[in-house]
Each structure stands twice: as structure tokens, then as C-alpha cells.
Design a protein around this motif. Structure first.
Motif, mmCIF file in Angstrom:
data_model
loop_
_atom_site.group_PDB
_atom_site.id
_atom_site.type_symbol
_atom_site.label_atom_id
_atom_site.label_comp_id
_atom_site.label_asym_id
_atom_site.label_seq_id
_atom_site.Cartn_x
_atom_site.Cartn_y
_atom_site.Cartn_z
ATOM 1 N N UNK A 100 -4.219 45.471 5.289
ATOM 2 C CA UNK A 100 -3.915 44.878 3.991
ATOM 3 C C UNK A 100 -2.644 45.398 3.346
ATOM 4 N N UNK A 101 -1.834 46.087 4.105
ATOM 5 C CA UNK A 101 -0.580 46.620 3.571
ATOM 6 C C UNK A 101 0.494 45.551 3.719
ATOM 7 N N UNK A 102 1.282 45.351 2.662
ATOM 8 C CA UNK A 102 2.147 44.173 2.666
ATOM 9 C C UNK A 102 3.627 44.462 2.397
ATOM 10 N N UNK A 103 4.046 45.716 2.524
ATOM 11 C CA UNK A 103 5.488 45.951 2.580
ATOM 12 C C UNK A 103 5.769 47.256 3.296
ATOM 13 N N UNK A 104 7.023 47.432 3.638
ATOM 14 C CA UNK A 104 7.470 48.709 4.173
ATOM 15 C C UNK A 104 8.957 48.836 3.928
ATOM 16 N N UNK A 105 9.401 50.078 3.766
ATOM 17 C CA UNK A 105 10.830 50.346 3.597
ATOM 18 C C UNK A 105 11.321 51.182 4.766
ATOM 19 N N UNK A 106 10.494 51.294 5.793
ATOM 20 C CA UNK A 106 10.811 52.220 6.868
ATOM 21 C C UNK A 106 10.937 51.432 8.162
ATOM 22 N N UNK A 107 11.899 50.487 8.175
ATOM 23 C CA UNK A 107 12.148 49.721 9.393
ATOM 24 C C UNK A 107 13.454 50.246 9.967
ATOM 25 N N UNK A 108 13.341 50.997 11.025
ATOM 26 C CA UNK A 108 14.549 51.695 11.470
ATOM 27 C C UNK A 108 15.399 50.869 12.420
ATOM 28 N N UNK A 109 14.841 49.802 12.960
ATOM 29 C CA UNK A 109 15.684 48.941 13.794
ATOM 30 C C UNK A 109 15.180 47.507 13.733
ATOM 31 N N UNK A 110 15.921 46.615 14.381
ATOM 32 C CA UNK A 110 15.599 45.202 14.250
ATOM 33 C C UNK A 110 14.247 44.855 14.870
ATOM 34 N N UNK A 111 13.855 45.574 15.910
ATOM 35 C CA UNK A 111 12.617 45.219 16.589
ATOM 36 C C UNK A 111 11.394 45.521 15.732
ATOM 37 N N UNK A 112 11.374 46.714 15.150
ATOM 38 C CA UNK A 112 10.209 47.015 14.312
ATOM 39 C C UNK A 112 10.275 46.200 13.022
ATOM 40 N N UNK A 113 11.473 45.952 12.531
ATOM 41 C CA UNK A 113 11.598 45.101 11.337
ATOM 42 C C UNK A 113 11.020 43.725 11.626
ATOM 43 N N UNK A 114 11.321 43.210 12.791
ATOM 44 C CA UNK A 114 10.806 41.906 13.189
ATOM 45 C C UNK A 114 9.281 41.928 13.316
ATOM 46 N N UNK A 115 8.766 42.952 13.955
ATOM 47 C CA UNK A 115 7.306 43.081 14.080
ATOM 48 C C UNK A 115 6.638 43.092 12.705
ATOM 49 N N UNK A 116 7.207 43.869 11.813
ATOM 50 C CA UNK A 116 6.615 44.035 10.482
ATOM 51 C C UNK A 116 6.660 42.734 9.696
ATOM 52 N N UNK A 117 7.791 42.061 9.773
ATOM 53 C CA UNK A 117 7.938 40.790 9.066
ATOM 54 C C UNK A 117 6.904 39.784 9.564
ATOM 55 N N UNK A 118 6.760 39.698 10.876
ATOM 56 C CA UNK A 118 5.824 38.727 11.442
ATOM 57 C C UNK A 118 4.371 39.111 11.185
#
Lengths: 600, 600
Positions: B233-251
């Protein structure tokens, strides 16, 4: 029984979902061999599968991932189709479909719509808070996420101009917010002139929502009203008829709901309004699509899925259009953590689409309720046997007097009559004065000037008033047509050529506790009974659709030039130029009351 | 006094705003000759003026429109610059700047930031709920919109591993939500391993937020944890260190906050993470920018405006970047009807930009507080004389024992020591075993292996514990450095080469009720006093910045290889590989406690 409450609240199951997403516990449904339409990134992701647990999405994983977890069920094969979130309709009035919320759900799910924000404005106008609360109970028992945008403008005008059943004061509106968590916003504030002019009651109602942190939905015509309307704290509209006003509204801070509907009707403003994106370069992130009102039969053909596809026809990308149909509406109402995307922990309200964005399957809260475009047996059972039953009081809302005279006396000397001239598309009605010579019957005048009677009968058991008018260019050749749906006060409208058929039409409506009827030569030619508040059938969606379809054929055969939904707007005294209510003729926006007959 | 409350609540003034927008009442401020950056449509609109009334935007009008309304004030000339909404920082810890909320506001406003979502995690770790409530009061008196994301992970670990001052139980967190309307979300749930593993307390805390409909902010490292973290149920993060994890988190359904900071630090993950948009084609509508932590001096150079411009450097359109810096954060917290755009009825939190998006002016709630990059006199007066004063208890948080021994005994035989090896950028600290021969002094070992002492002194008056360790490759040549900021429990960290200087460093901190200090040969070389909770100065932002800048020079001159902010992370026992708390050495993530000295 499948309802919105079948899926446990997220806070009770985060540990379970973490277990499933981590592979420590098997999912209870896996949908495999799929692409995923991401409304978050507006991309289509290849080679995915979705793991569900107790009606929520535990995880979206690479295809085949389930094989690594013991105890996983056999995946449901999505056949390489596209999985997307169920559609979210940010603005509708269920009553327009003339069916109950439980019945409405059937059509919605077939269209891939799993959430609606409903403004029960019509039943509020008839039954006040009681009607809204009945419909909320109906909504709670429906297999659909139904949220309320609390009706904000009941009555639409004042008792001076019209007798309505409901009077939703600021206090009652506040009580609805406090009593119902699903009351997530204030419904369309449609008295935009009063809002712009600073009317006290209108702004007191806005305050009830704003002080509770609830968004306020709007409805505004005319670029000249946009500035003050937006300044009053209203943050959406579904009434953007062209790109220029859409652009004004967007820049003033409003979310835009592009409304689509049958292309022959004024409901289909999407193709023009969407040009704010396709021609004027506005971003689509604060733009949604909606249906607003839909006849029962049109609901199956022109659902929100159809509207969403129209955005693609207008030039948007499919992913962009589907986002506008799902995530954006959820975001507008602050429910994007629960709805509108296939994010982990969300409700498993999922559709399976083909490449043309046509809905094949719908999972509602993880339950497969539509498969191959058909309702599944589990939902069929529920819809047939477990729809909400409205209380007896809802079936007793047609309260009219005895021995009413439905036609005006024939003028004995030459005169001028103030007529209501019908013209397509049927929203605006025109004021036309017609000079009548002396004649020996109304029929003579009707033939000479293409006129018929139009009579409003107050039906809330309040004033007992009857108002007589004349309708021009309506085309009705004989008999009478009548409706207990008469926006917004829902008094009974009867158009006819003779007293006897008009009386029969009125009696038929009264006997059925509401309905729409076509009568000719002493015989009922077609009837859709609307016994619930005089607005709704209590039958299933396909039945209401079929009845409506047959009714429309008879309606057209009778010669009526206005469609049925336009006819129902005849008493709506907030749209120009002239209207008739139970208090008589009134011009809009001047709000001047007129006599039917004036000296020549 | 200008605070968030200077602007009346919207529900009290919709009629006034409608009057102004309609031209029936003059605005009290007009800003003319401007372009407008629309965060709603992501366009720059030419030839506009903005009408303000009592701190809100009544209307955005075509340039010159004010002339048609009598009584209008002379417009403020924006010189054809760009008016845009004030920036919204969706995730920051005020304490990192070592200043109070009132002081922080000065730097924020100079940067064009008018709203921050602050997680007062550090003061919570020291002073529990009391500290959070003091800071909330501080925030309420600041000329800035400060919302709280309630600290979710206090203490960061368990009492077994560390003695913290605070213990924010689920019950206390619920009470903060219920007591403070500005507590709009749960702050970063940083114990992502526990969340993913289904830890009972972690999920009980999530439930406190979710059952109240509050969003939950997150912090997660490692793609393997994303699925379960998002499922919780967590719906944000500021700790995306690269495009791959950022993409995972967004999706997975999370909002992404791209964090920018001084390019030499790990805080500057934006350039890599933003590639999810620029390379992988994700949409930017659910992407924001944030600062997270900022040293006092860096706050003036690397504010959120700088971060926003970095998004442009990375290839985004200016309008898109500014939307990510304003509207998107407001939308994430469901405050887009109040903040983040220049829509009618919104707070008049407005900046004037040049074409490079550099902030020239800031209007906060309609008040001009920054003009030509300088604080205006009205704000200057307030910042100088009306900052919140923390209560006496906040100045009494350094509670240490008497006669503490800060250095370990010299081993009498050959042995192995478990050392903490420092390496840039300073987040991860490495576990290195060093063999020591017999020597007659620690100094011998220090020279041979580039070591120094590192000691943690419990300072909450609870255990009185002192833990001894050895720090490798830290570079400190003589004397001692110490800090009462020691994430997250904020016990006192002292690194040094000899007992006397370490004792002086500790005494200096104690005498000042907190601080950071460099000592050499019995003399205090530099000090920033942090008397409030041992974390915050009570001085103004430029003073703290200046003190910090000078301190850093002395720090570097002493040879310290880790920057000051990295040094403060030495006790943070949630980051690999080895840490030292008041309970001694511990490896992460194994959480195995180690002795300093082992047999050879």
C-alpha cells in the motif's frame, strides 16, 4: 454476493499482499499470457502476468513467474490480449438510464466500467434526502464501485417558478457528507449563473463541501461565466462544448470530463472539446472522459468504453485515451491509490481488451463477471435474484389531484399565444408568439400552426397545480405522449391533441406509479413503467433497454420530432428560451413568467 | 505576521472571489505584463495578468483586462517574465538543514518553494511525539506551507540494536493524524525489508494511515523489494537510483520523486532515474522532483528550483519540469485544488521566473516576500523577530553520564579488530578486519592502518551506554570531530585520535545542548551549535549556512574524507555493511552484533 465490499479494505490485508507478492503465499488467481496497459506510464508492457489475492492485485510480474511459487493456481489465459484497469466514469446520473443502480451495474460491467461517480440529482428532486439514501443503499448492494457526488442543486430553481419534491438545503447536504463515506464530492453545481453572481444559498452549499475538503463538480455554459465559476472553488466540468471553452476551463484550474454519447445528440461534445489537446496542444493529464446521461438502450452501445475509443478516433494514443478513462478520474477524486491502474495493492478491477480496445472480459474485485462479452453465471444469478428492492415509499411518489383539466379553454376571440417551439437537437426551446383567429376547435389551430397541447401536472402532492401550454413543431399527429420524468422537478409532462387521450396517458402513469407512455384513440400504444420514484424501472438492464427501444419506435411513429430525452427537458427552466413548469410559462434566463394567451 | 493561515480558507470567501473574477469588486493585487506557465496544460501562455484577492488567485485574465474594472490597483509589472506556481517539495526533512521551520522558510522562498511536505523523522527520534508537535507549531508560525508526513519508522531499528529517544508506536502515529489536519500522509516507510517481510509493527503503522485514507510515502532500495513494498500500500518513493528501478516503481503504482542535490553526492539520483522518461518512454504525470535532505549552505545553491532546472538539463520541456516541481506533488497529496497551479481560487503562491526558470520574485499567499532575488522588508522583519521559540525542554536533550571513557583499552596481545572502513560517497560503510600486532600506543596502529577511534555516546539519558569502534580511512590526522546528529537515534558520534580531544568535543556538544564540532590539541576549532533537540540551530538560514560553510572548511582541513553528512550516517544501522550504535558494532542487513576486538 459480489459488491464493492467483497474486497477487504487494504489496511486489513497488506501483510497478506506482501506475502503473495514475495512468493511466500500463493495468489488465488493468476491471469497470464497478457500484455498490460499501464495508465501510470502510458505504455503497453509486453509479456506480463497478474497475481490476485482476495480481490486485489498483489503483483504484476513477468510472464511465467508463477511457476517459481508453489501452490499457484493454473493461470487464466488472456490469449495475448491487453489487461487494463476497469474504466472509471467520473460523472453520470444513473436515473437517466431509467434503471436501478443494481441493474445499471450489468451494463457497466459489460462496457468494462467498474467505477462510477453518480450524482443522484433526479431522485433527490423527487424524494429529497430519502431518495438519495435509498439509491445509496441500492449502490451498496450493486456489483460496481458506486461513489456519490452529492446533488448540489435541488431544486434547480426556486418554488416561485416550480414545485419540486426535494429541497436539499446546505444542512442536508452536509449531513449526507457526514453520513456516507462514499459521498466523495459535491455533484455538479449547475446553477452557474447564481454561482457567478454570488447567490447566498449556492455558495453556502459550496462551503459545505469545501470545508470538508471535498472536491466540487461543476457544469457551466458560456465562456463569460468561467472566471467566476472557477473562482468559486469548482474544479471540474463535463460541459465543454468546444475547444475554446475547454481551454478556458482547463487553464482556470478545472478538470475536464469530455462527454461522449450517441453522435446524433448534443451529449457528444467530445470531438470538439478534445481539440484543446489535439489542436491547441494542452496536456491530457487533467482530462477524463464521461457519459453523463445515457438511455437504457444506448447504454449497451455507447458506454464509457465507446467514449474512450472515440478519443482514439480523435487522434489520441490508445494508452493515453484509456488513462483518461480510468486513472485520471480516479486521481480527480483522490482515489488513485485504489482505482484506475494495475498497481500493486489496487482493487482487481481489470478488463481484457483486444487491440481495438474492445472489452472481452471484466474482473470485478478479482471475480470474473464478464467473459467473452457475456455476463458470467455467478453474476447472472446475483443480477436475477439479488437486486436491491426500494422501499414501499419509493413506489408512492405520483400524487396528483382528482378531476384535473388537462387542456386550456378555446379562446373566444382573436389572440396571441406564447408557444414553445421545438427544434433539434432539442436542448434549447424557442419562444414563438402565434396569432390565432377565431376557430371552432383547437384542432383547427393545431393544423394551421403545427401545434399541440403541452401540460404539466404537479405530482408531488403539494400544489396540485396544472399548467397549460402549446407546443409548436413537435409533430404529434394524434393521441398523447406523457412522462413522469420531467427535468428537474419531475412533474408530469403530457403532450397531446385531445383531452381524452391526455387523461388516459396521465391515468396510465398514475396507475403504474410512474412511466413514459404513448396513447392514441383511447389505447395505450407503448409504456415503460417507472414505478420507483416515477423515474426508474425495477427490471434488469437488458429488459429496460428492450422496453425503451420498443417505446422509442412507437414514439417516433407517433410523429414526435423531439427525442424522448429532449421531451423530458421541456420543464427545465434553466435552459433558454422558454419552458413550462407546473407554475406556467417562463422565459430563460430572464425568468419572466408569461401567460399562455394574450390579447391580439 | 505571514503564515499559512494568513490566507482565509476558501470556503469563507468564494463569494468574494466570484465578485472579483466578475469585475464587481476590485482585486487587491494585479500582476501584469506577464506570461503564465500553466502546469495544467504544460504550456506558456502569452499576454496575461493575474488578479489576486486576500491571498488567493481570483482570476487569470488577458493582459490589460484590469482597465475595465473600476477601483483596480496599478498592476505590478512582471516585465514580460513568466509567472508560475510556487514549487512544492513532496519530500524533505527540515532537520537536515540544521535549522528550524521558520528559518527554513527563508531559503525555501528564495528558491521559489512555497510548500513542503516535511517528515520530521529526526526530531521524532530524539523527542518522540513531543518533538514532532513542537516542530508542527514551528511550522504553523512559518511563512511557508508546511505539511507533515508523519514519521513512520521511529526508531529505525529496535532497542536491541540501538537506544533512541523516540518510540512512535502505531497508537501515537494515529494520534498525530487525528490531532493535526496538516498531517496529510505517512512519512517515508524506510524499513522496506521489514515491510516486504510482513513485520507486524511495520504493517500496523501502515494500517494507521490507510484506514484513515492517508497516502503512504516510501523509501526502497533494490528491485527485489519493489513488488512486496508496493503490495503493502505504499504509493511513492524518492529513492529511485536508476531508470530500471524507477520504471519498476512507477509500474507498481508508486509516484516517483526524482531527488536532486549537489552533483558530487548520492542525493543527485535525478539524472539516472529520469531516464525512465527520457529513454524508456514513461509518461511524466506521476513523477515529481524533491530535495529530501539539504545542508544549510547547499540549500541556497541546490534548492528545488535548481532540481527542477536539472530536469530541463536532462531533456524535459520547461513547462513539464515545472509541473513536476509543483502540480504533481500537490496532486500526489490530493491538494491540487489549493496548490500547484495558477487556477482560480488557488492560494496566490506565485513565482516570477526568467526564461531560464530562475526565480526572481516570490509571492506567498499574495504577499511579495522575495523581489529581485532578495527577501522583502516585510518578511525580513518577521524572520528577524518572529520566529518560533522552541520550549525549554527542546533545549535539554543532551543527557549523558559522568566520567565516560571514550576510547577502548589498548589490546595487550596481537588481535583482530572489526573496523568500519569509510569510502566515498559515504553511504555504504565497509566491514574490514584488521590484524593488530602488539604496540605501545593506539597511535602506532592508527598510523600503520589509517585508523582512528569512533565512539558512540548514548545521549537520551536512558542507558548511559558508550560504544567503542575504529574507523578506517577516515583521514582524521589529529584531534577529534563530533556530532549530536547521528542518524537515526541521534546519539553522539565522536571520531578522534586521543581521549582528551574527544572529551573536549563531547563537553562542547553537551555545553551547547548539541552541535557539530572540530577540536584539536585542546582547542575548539569550529562549532555549529545545535541546541534544539541537539539537531537544530535556532538562528536564521543565512547564519546557519555561513556557520556550516566555515565548519566544513575546518572539517576538510582536519583531513576528514567523509563529508559531514556522511559522517552522521555512521550509526544508521539500516544501511550495509557495518555500523556502530551505542550498543556496539552491527553488520547490516544480517544484524549481527560484533565485538571490536577478536582473538588473532
Amino acid at each position: 454476493m459480489i459488491t464493492r465490499f467483497t474486497v477487504p479494505e487494504l489496511h486489513t490485508m497488506t501483510r497478506d499482499l506482501a506475502d503473495v507478492a514475495s512468493g511466500r503465499r500463493p495468489a488465488d488467481v493468476v491471469i497470464g499470457n497478457a500484455r498490460v496497459l499501464s495508465t501510470y506510464s502510458e505504455r503497453i508492457l509486453e509479456g506480463k502476468e497478474i497475481w490476485l489475492y482476495k480481490g486485489r492485485i498483489a503483483a504484476v510480474k513477468p510472464a511465467g513467474s508463477h511457476r517459481a511459487v508453489s501452490g499457484m493456481p493454473q493461470p487464466y489465459d488472456a490469449g495475448s490480449g491487453i489487461l487494463a484497469p476497469g474504466l472509471v466514469d467520473p460523472h453520470i446520473h444513473i436515473e437517466s438510464s431509467m434503471m436501478t443502480a443494481c441493474a445499471y451495474a450489468e451494463a457497466a460491467l459489460l462496457n468494462g466500467t467498474t467505477t462510477i461517480f453518480c450524482d443522484s440529482h433526479e431522485i433527490g428532486n423527487v424524494c429529497d434526502s430519502d431518495g438519495i439514501e435509498w439509491m445509496l443503499e441500492d449502490a451498496r448492494q450493486a456489483p460496481l464501485n458506486i461513489f456519490l457526488t452529492v446533488p448540489s442543486t435541488v431544486p434547480a430553481t426556486t418554488p416561485e417558478f416550480e414545485t419540486a419534491g426535494g429541497d436539499l438545503t446546505p444542512h442536508k447536504i452536509g449531513a449526507l457528507f457526514d453520513g456516507y463515506p462514499e459521498a466523495v464530492a459535491l455533484g455538479e453545481k449547475m446553477d452557474f449563473v447564481q454561482v457567478a453572481m454570488g447567490d447566498t444559498r449556492s455558495h453556502a452549499i459550496l462551503a459545505e463541501a469545501l470545508q470538508r475538503g471535498k472536491p466540487v463538480c461543476g457544469h457551466v455554459y458560456g465562456r463569460e461565466f468561467v472566471a467566476a465559476f472557477a473562482a468559486s472553488g469548482i474544479t471540474d466540468t463535463h460541459e465543454a462544448i468546444d475547444k475554446d471553452i475547454a481551454d478556458d476551463l482547463l487553464e482556470a484550474g478545472l478538470w475536464i470530463f469530455l462527454r461522449g454519447g450517441p453522435p446524433t445528440t448534443p451529449w457528444h461534445s467530445l470531438p470538439e472539446a478534445i481539440k484543446t489537446i489535439t489542436e491547441l496542444g494542452a496536456h491530457s493529464k487533467r482530462v477524463c472522459v464521461c457519459t453523463d446521461d445515457r438511455d437504457a438502450d444506448d447504454l449497451f452501445l455507447f458506454g464509457l468504453d465507446w467514449v474512450t475509443r472515440q478519443a482514439v478516433v480523435a487522434g489520441l494514443q490508445p494508452e493515453q485515451a484509456w488513462s483518461m478513462g480510468s486513472l485520471h478520474g480516479a486521481t480527480r477524486y483522490h482515489l488513485d491509490a485504489e482505482l484506475g491502474g494495475l498497481g500493486h495493492s489496487r482493487r482487481a478491477d481489470i478488463v481484457l481488451l483486444n487491440d481495438d480496445l474492445e472489452v472481452q472480459n471484466t474482473w470485478y474485485g478479482g471475480e470474473l463477471v464478464v467473459e467473452d462479452k457475456k455476463i458470467t453465471p455467478v453474476l447472472e444469478q446475483q443480477l436475477e435474484h439479488q437486486r436491491y428492492t426500494y422501499p414501499a415509499a419509493a413506489y408512492r411518489t405520483i400524487r396528483i389531484g382528482q378531476d384535473l383539466t388537462l387542456t386550456p379553454p378555446l379562446p373566444e376571440r382573436a389572440c396571441v399565444v406564447n408557444t414553445i417551439k421545438a427544434a433539434l437537437p432539442g436542448i434549447t426551446l424557442f419562444h414563438e408568439q402565434v396569432s390565432l383567429d377565431i376557430a371552432d376547435s383547437w384542432q383547427h389551430h393545431f393544423t394551421a400552426h403545427d401545434l399541440c397541447f403541452v401540460t404539466i401536472v404537479e405530482r408531488h402532492g403539494k400544489s396540485g397545480a396544472v399548467a397549460h401550454g402549446l407546443l409548436k413543431n413537435f409533430g404529434l399527429r394524434s393521441g398523447a405522449v406523457a412522462s413522469s420524468v420531467g427535468h428537474d422537478a419531475h412533474n408530469i409532462i403530457i403532450a397531446g391533441t385531445n383531452e381524452a387521450d391526455m387523461q388516459l396517458a396521465l391515468k396510465t402513469i398514475a396507475d403504474n406509479h410512474g412511466g413514459v407512455v404513448v396513447v392514441d384513440a383511447g389505447e395505450v400504444k407503448s409504456l415503460v413503467a417507472l414505478p420507483v420514484a416515477g423515474l426508474l424501472s425495477d427490471k434488469r438492464a437488458p429488459v429496460v433497454a428492450e422496453e425503451t427501444l420498443r417505446f422509442k419506435d412507437v414514439w417516433r411513429a407517433a410523429g414526435c420530432t423531439l427525442p424522448y430525452m429532449g421531451f423530458n427537458l421541456i420543464p427545465l427552466s434553466v435552459i433558454p428560451e422558454i419552458r413550462i413548469t407546473d407554475k406556467g410559462l417562463v422565459t430563460v434566463p430572464e425568468m419572466a413568467q408569461l401567460p399562455l394567451v394574450e390579447p391580439a
